[in-house]
Design a protein around this motif. Structure first.
Motif, PDB file in Angstrom:
ATOM      1  N   GLY A  68       0.782  -1.230   0.000  1.00 43.03           N
ATOM      2  CA  GLY A  68       0.000   0.000   0.000  1.00 43.03           C
ATOM      3  C   GLY A  68       0.810   1.274   0.000  1.00 43.03           C
ATOM      4  O   GLY A  68       0.315   2.331  -0.371  1.00 43.03           O
ATOM      5  N   GLY A  69       2.045   1.218   0.481  1.00 43.54           N
ATOM      6  CA  GLY A  69       2.935   2.372   0.437  1.00 43.54           C
ATOM      7  C   GLY A  69       2.754   3.381   1.549  1.00 43.54           C
ATOM      8  O   GLY A  69       3.592   4.249   1.741  1.00 43.54           O
ATOM      9  N   ARG A  70       1.659   3.310   2.325  1.00 39.66           N
ATOM     10  CA  ARG A  70       1.414   4.285   3.378  1.00 39.66           C
ATOM     11  C   ARG A  70       1.640   3.664   4.748  1.00 39.66           C
ATOM     12  O   ARG A  70       1.455   2.456   4.940  1.00 39.66           O
ATOM     13  CB  ARG A  70      -0.011   4.842   3.286  1.00 39.66           C
ATOM     14  CG  ARG A  70      -0.176   5.859   2.171  1.00 39.66           C
ATOM     15  CD  ARG A  70      -1.605   6.364   2.059  1.00 39.66           C
ATOM     16  NE  ARG A  70      -2.158   6.831   3.318  1.00 39.66           N
ATOM     17  CZ  ARG A  70      -1.868   7.995   3.905  1.00 39.66           C
ATOM     18  NH1 ARG A  70      -0.995   8.814   3.343  1.00 39.66           N
ATOM     19  NH2 ARG A  70      -2.446   8.351   5.038  1.00 39.66           N
ATOM     20  N   THR A  71       2.012   4.507   5.697  1.00 40.60           N
ATOM     21  CA  THR A  71       2.281   4.030   7.053  1.00 40.60           C
ATOM     22  C   THR A  71       1.625   4.953   8.070  1.00 40.60           C
ATOM     23  O   THR A  71       1.546   6.170   7.872  1.00 40.60           O
ATOM     24  CB  THR A  71       3.796   3.982   7.345  1.00 40.60           C
ATOM     25  OG1 THR A  71       4.348   5.298   7.152  1.00 40.60           O
ATOM     26  CG2 THR A  71       4.500   2.992   6.439  1.00 40.60           C
ATOM     27  N   ILE A  72       1.161   4.351   9.158  1.00 40.64           N
ATOM     28  CA  ILE A  72       0.569   5.110  10.262  1.00 40.64           C
ATOM     29  C   ILE A  72       1.234   4.671  11.561  1.00 40.64           C
ATOM     30  O   ILE A  72       1.482   3.478  11.778  1.00 40.64           O
ATOM     31  CB  ILE A  72      -0.952   4.867  10.340  1.00 40.64           C
ATOM     32  CG1 ILE A  72      -1.686   5.719   9.302  1.00 40.64           C
ATOM     33  CG2 ILE A  72      -1.503   5.201  11.726  1.00 40.64           C
ATOM     34  CD1 ILE A  72      -3.189   5.610   9.371  1.00 40.64           C
ATOM     35  N   GLY A  73       1.503   5.629  12.437  1.00 44.23           N
ATOM     36  CA  GLY A  73       1.997   5.335  13.776  1.00 44.23           C
ATOM     37  C   GLY A  73       0.910   5.563  14.803  1.00 44.23           C
ATOM     38  O   GLY A  73       0.202   6.578  14.747  1.00 44.23           O
ATOM     39  N   LEU A  74       0.759   4.626  15.723  1.00 42.33           N
ATOM     40  CA  LEU A  74      -0.173   4.757  16.840  1.00 42.33           C
ATOM     41  C   LEU A  74       0.644   4.662  18.116  1.00 42.33           C
ATOM     42  O   LEU A  74       1.393   3.708  18.312  1.00 42.33           O
ATOM     43  CB  LEU A  74      -1.229   3.644  16.820  1.00 42.33           C
ATOM     44  CG  LEU A  74      -2.086   3.521  15.566  1.00 42.33           C
ATOM     45  CD1 LEU A  74      -3.019   2.315  15.687  1.00 42.33           C
ATOM     46  CD2 LEU A  74      -2.890   4.788  15.319  1.00 42.33           C
ATOM     47  N   ARG A  75       0.492   5.615  19.014  1.00 45.43           N
ATOM     48  CA  ARG A  75       1.355   5.676  20.191  1.00 45.43           C
ATOM     49  C   ARG A  75       0.573   5.569  21.496  1.00 45.43           C
ATOM     50  O   ARG A  75      -0.509   6.122  21.636  1.00 45.43           O
ATOM     51  CB  ARG A  75       2.146   6.978  20.151  1.00 45.43           C
ATOM     52  CG  ARG A  75       2.957   7.287  21.413  1.00 45.43           C
ATOM     53  CD  ARG A  75       2.148   8.134  22.383  1.00 45.43           C
ATOM     54  NE  ARG A  75       2.951   8.858  23.351  1.00 45.43           N
ATOM     55  CZ  ARG A  75       2.445   9.678  24.249  1.00 45.43           C
ATOM     56  NH1 ARG A  75       1.137   9.885  24.312  1.00 45.43           N
ATOM     57  NH2 ARG A  75       3.225  10.312  25.092  1.00 45.43           N
ATOM     58  N   ALA A  76       1.148   4.847  22.444  1.00 43.64           N
ATOM     59  CA  ALA A  76       0.639   4.797  23.821  1.00 43.64           C
ATOM     60  C   ALA A  76       1.816   4.947  24.772  1.00 43.64           C
ATOM     61  O   ALA A  76       2.924   4.487  24.482  1.00 43.64           O
ATOM     62  CB  ALA A  76      -0.094   3.484  24.091  1.00 43.64           C
ATOM     63  N   ASP A  77       1.588   5.593  25.927  1.00 42.27           N
ATOM     64  CA  ASP A  77       2.628   5.727  26.939  1.00 42.27           C
ATOM     65  C   ASP A  77       2.447   4.643  27.999  1.00 42.27           C
ATOM     66  O   ASP A  77       1.347   4.145  28.232  1.00 42.27           O
ATOM     67  CB  ASP A  77       2.634   7.115  27.572  1.00 42.27           C
ATOM     68  CG  ASP A  77       1.232   7.692  27.767  1.00 42.27           C
ATOM     69  OD1 ASP A  77       0.248   6.926  27.753  1.00 42.27           O
ATOM     70  OD2 ASP A  77       1.119   8.916  27.933  1.00 42.27           O
ATOM     71  N   MET A  78       3.539   4.260  28.676  1.00 43.92           N
ATOM     72  CA  MET A  78       3.526   3.091  29.557  1.00 43.92           C
ATOM     73  C   MET A  78       3.857   3.381  31.012  1.00 43.92           C
ATOM     74  O   MET A  78       3.641   2.519  31.870  1.00 43.92           O
ATOM     75  CB  MET A  78       4.534   2.041  29.060  1.00 43.92           C
ATOM     76  CG  MET A  78       4.284   1.498  27.679  1.00 43.92           C
ATOM     77  SD  MET A  78       5.428   0.144  27.267  1.00 43.92           S
ATOM     78  CE  MET A  78       7.009   1.022  27.152  1.00 43.92           C
ATOM     79  N   ASP A  79       4.396   4.551  31.332  1.00 42.55           N
ATOM     80  CA  ASP A  79       4.958   4.778  32.667  1.00 42.55           C
ATOM     81  C   ASP A  79       3.912   5.251  33.671  1.00 42.55           C
ATOM     82  O   ASP A  79       2.810   5.655  33.320  1.00 42.55           O
ATOM     83  CB  ASP A  79       6.101   5.785  32.605  1.00 42.55           C
ATOM     84  CG  ASP A  79       5.670   7.139  32.038  1.00 42.55           C
ATOM     85  OD1 ASP A  79       4.851   7.153  31.108  1.00 42.55           O
ATOM     86  OD2 ASP A  79       6.156   8.181  32.520  1.00 42.55           O
ATOM     87  N   CYS A  80       4.294   5.189  34.944  1.00 47.39           N
ATOM     88  CA  CYS A  80       3.413   5.601  36.040  1.00 47.39           C
ATOM     89  C   CYS A  80       3.936   6.890  36.666  1.00 47.39           C
ATOM     90  O   CYS A  80       4.914   7.476  36.211  1.00 47.39           O
ATOM     91  CB  CYS A  80       3.322   4.495  37.088  1.00 47.39           C
ATOM     92  SG  CYS A  80       4.824   4.320  38.096  1.00 47.39           S
TER      93      CYS A  80
END
Length: 390
Positions: A68-80
């Protein structure tokens, strides 16, 4: 399109993940257990796993049915956060002085839920990068990941993130183009006066009196310097001086925070703090040192991607439940570094069970597990919409 059925069916499973993470909180760059859990789950679903960015960061790479040639980033944070939990339910923190009081346990779980669904269906063309980031709470893990080559190794045309928001009801979403969260700076001020006997003040240069003058004068930056149409906060949060009742101390120390949305306002505040400190120092014949520390930049949504988020949210929660011009927050967020590097957007996911529900950073806070399928569905639908399969 409401919450995705197969994700909703896994609500109890996702709840178990979330509560396990909640019970075992880890501070920034120390998320060893959490990152192991994330990496193991991603690998078990056939997602390519990469580790080591920003020490404990994890990136999962998932390709769709075609390149497909396209890219998406999905982000989540993990720290307390470094605070004690005052809840008494079964999944409360097992670690003294550490608590998931900002919902990062929920953010991590929702991204895992989206990853599991997308790995099973692969109903998209292109590539998704699942970015599990350490150290959002003051450590700048987002900046570290970007500097260590996040987008060089894992190119993203767009990047998206979300935050649970107790100020919005469950089942609603808030997003807007432009600033979502503020630049979060800090400052330290040291007043070097002359100590003496409290009963003979004429022989001293009292840093306590000078500190009081400084606190009041700094607030005029907001009332008389910042355009009333702009937003800014300057809070003095600590004043330390003196040791006993009959001694005027030599020094006083103050610190605090400045929050702004626009760089022009930020620089005006920096210059104003220094100018007022210099003026008061001259008036009282003392030395005042200002150490201003720039923190996270403002989290600013790109207009096109904010609209994309809004449209996706309308599909999942309904048009009447999406605030397209949600009130921004003067809190800080290091997703800003990712948005400074790539186009993208950040949204608030309502999680209030009742009006006035417990806010984040409160020792009685807990993420609302009812929104886990909703957040995971939002992220999964975003991918399927933006990387639509042919």
């Amino acid at each position: 399109m409401p919450v995705i059925n197969s994700i909703a069916a896994r609500k109890e499973e996702m709840t178990a993940w979330r509560r396990d993470i909640h019970a075992h909180p880890e501070l920034g760059f120390e998320e060893v257990r959490t990152s192991n859990l994330v990496a193991e789950k991603l690998a078990s679903w056939g997602i390519e796993v990469h580790r080591g960015l920003a020490k404990t960061g994890v990136v999962g790479v998932l390709k769709g049915r075609t390149d497909g040639g396209r890219t998406i980033g999905l982000r989540a944070d993990m720290d307390c956060l470094p605070m004690d939990e005052l809840n008494d339910f079964a999944h409360k923190s097992t670690v003294p002085g550490k608590m998931h009081a900002c919902g990062h346990d929920g953010h991590t779980t929702m991204l895992l839920g989206a990853a599991q669904y997308l790995a099973e269906t692969r109903n998209f063309d292109g590539t998704v990068h699942f970015i599990f980031q350490p150290a959002e709470e003051g450590g700048g893990g987002g900046e570290v990941m970007v500097k260590e080559g996040l987008f060089d190794r894992f190119p993203c045309d767009e990047v998206y993130g979300l935050h649970n928001w107790p100020l919005l009801p469950t089942g609603t979403v808030g997003v807007r183009p432009g600033p979502m969260m503020a630049a979060a700076d800090m400052f330290d001020i040291r007043i070097r006066g002359v100590g003496g006997h409290a009963a003979i003040p004429q022989t001293a240069k009292d840093p306590v009196v000078i500190a009081a003058q400084l606190v009041g004068a700094l607030q005029t930056l907001l009332s008389r310097n910042v355009n009333p149409m702009d937003s800014a906060v300057l809070s003095i949060t600590q004043i330390h001086t003196g040791t006993t009742h009959n001694v005027i101390p030599d020094e006083a120390y103050l610190n605090g925070t400045v929050r702004t949305f626009r760089p022009e306002v930020q620089e005006m505040m920096v210059a104003g703090i220094r100018r007022i400190a210099d003026g008061i120092a001259a008036a009282f014949g003392v030395s005042i040192e200002v150490d201003y520390q720039y923190g996270y930049p403002a989290t600013v949504n790109h207009a096109e991607q904010a609209e994309t988020m809004a449209q996706v949210a309308e599909k999942v929660v309904g048009a009447g439940n999406v605030q397209r011009d949600v009130e921004p927050s003067l809190g800080g967020e290091d997703f800003a570094y990712l948005l400074n590097a790539r186009p993208g957007a950040y949204l608030f996911l309502g999680q209030a069970r009742v009006a006035g529900d417990t806010m984040v950073h409160n020792p009685h806070y807990d993420f609302n597990d009812e929104v886990l399928p909703l957040g995971a569905s939002l992220l999964a639908t975003l991918v399927e919409d933006q990387l639509k399969a042919g």
